[in-house]
Design an enzyme around this catalytic site. Structure first.
Site, PDB file in Angstrom:
ATOM      1  N   GLY A  17       0.144   0.812   8.410  1.00 21.23           N
ATOM      2  CA  GLY A  17       0.074  -0.365   9.272  1.00 21.23           C
ATOM      3  C   GLY A  17      -0.489  -1.559   8.521  1.00 21.23           C
ATOM      4  N   SER A  18      -1.236  -2.367   9.226  1.00 25.92           N
ATOM      5  CA  SER A  18      -1.669  -3.648   8.646  1.00 25.92           C
ATOM      6  C   SER A  18      -2.805  -3.529   7.644  1.00 25.92           C
ATOM      7  CB  SER A  18      -2.037  -4.624   9.763  1.00 25.92           C
ATOM      8  OG  SER A  18      -0.867  -5.110  10.379  1.00 25.92           O
ATOM      9  N   ILE A  19      -3.269  -2.313   7.347  1.00 30.44           N
ATOM     10  CA  ILE A  19      -4.131  -2.178   6.172  1.00 30.44           C
ATOM     11  C   ILE A  19      -3.386  -2.625   4.921  1.00 30.44           C
ATOM     12  CG2 ILE A  19      -5.590  -0.312   7.050  1.00 30.44           C
ATOM     13  CD1 ILE A  19      -3.687   1.494   5.190  1.00 30.44           C
ATOM     14  N   THR A  20      -2.061  -2.600   4.990  1.00 30.59           N
ATOM     15  CA  THR A  20      -1.226  -3.032   3.864  1.00 30.59           C
ATOM     16  C   THR A  20      -1.524  -4.476   3.481  1.00 30.59           C
ATOM     17  OG1 THR A  20       0.498  -1.533   4.641  1.00 30.59           O
ATOM     18  CG2 THR A  20       1.165  -3.211   3.059  1.00 30.59           C
ATOM     19  N   LYS A  21      -1.870  -5.299   4.457  1.00 34.47           N
ATOM     20  CA  LYS A  21      -2.109  -6.722   4.190  1.00 34.47           C
ATOM     21  C   LYS A  21      -3.264  -6.934   3.228  1.00 34.47           C
ATOM     22  CE  LYS A  21      -0.098  -8.484   8.496  1.00 34.47           C
ATOM     23  NZ  LYS A  21       0.456  -7.224   9.009  1.00 34.47           N
TER      24      LYS A  21
END
Length: 222
Positions: A1-5
């Protein structure tokens, strides 16, 4: 999920340190035909102040995120939609902006996004349980996602081909690996102090929300 950011923001700042890009560069420098590309900077993308509508708000999201796709194809879904506001005048969370950052990383580094992360972040930090997700690959102990239906009951999450969220949400990882990343940031192993501090400096403020945004990280209440 947005941990990728978080990984995407770190990669962008690494490339700035290498002299391959600058926060204030317009995105038209890397994506030549992007509408309003002369007005939108890398800084705007990182801080969610670009005004680019988030693709996660599209009514046909469930349909389009199931198909294998290239980053250019994903960007084509939203690039011609009018901006929500003049870049730099507001802050509105946008997965689309981070997908564009993924394309910029590929242009500036000359390598695919997942390869850059593997060689410049994951391998140096021995993050052996972090992957760019691929439903074809056998990933040990990969968890199945869950979601709630309208009645509040848990169900299996809808399928997403992770080539779709790309640099906005395509990674899988573990708590232990995130701890390694946290330690590396605190010990300034990945970035200079100046660039490391940029991750946690408030750059985006939405007047309708108590949450503020740095580069790749929510900062919390003011």
């Amino acid at each position: 999920g947005s941990i990728t950011k978080q990984f995407t923001a770190i990669a962008i700042l690494q490339l700035q340190e290498q002299g391959k890009l600058n926060m204030e560069d317009p995105i038209s420098k890397y994506l030549l035909d992007y509408p309003n590309g002369d007005q939108i900077t890398i800084h705007h993308l990182l801080s969610h102040t670009s005004g680019i509508p988030s693709i996660t708000d599209f009514p046909n999201l469930q349909e389009i995120q199931r198909q294998p796709t290239t980053i250019d194809q994903v960007i084509h879904y939203f690039k011609h939609i009018p901006l929500n506001f003049v870049p730099g005048t507001n802050c509105d969370y946008s997965d689309s902006g981070y997908i564009v950052l993924g394309a910029i990383i590929e242009v500036a580094s000359g390598t695919p996004y997942h390869y850059y992360l593997q060689t410049q972040l994951l391998d140096p930090l021995h993050m052996q349980s972090t992957y760019y997700d691929d439903h074809h690959a056998i990933i040990p102990k990969r968890a199945s996602g869950y979601a709630k239906n309208y009645e509040g009951q848990l169900k299996h999450a809808s399928f997403i081909d992770m080539s779709f969220p790309h640099a906005a949400g395509g990674l899988v990882t573990t708590v232990k690996d995130l701890y390694k990343l946290d330690r590396a940031l605190k010990e300034k192993k990945l970035l200079s102090k100046e660039n490391n501090d940029l991750l946690f400096t408030i750059h985006g403020i939405n007047p309708n929300s108590p949450i503020t945004y740095g580069y790749g990280f929510f900062i919390g209440s003011q």
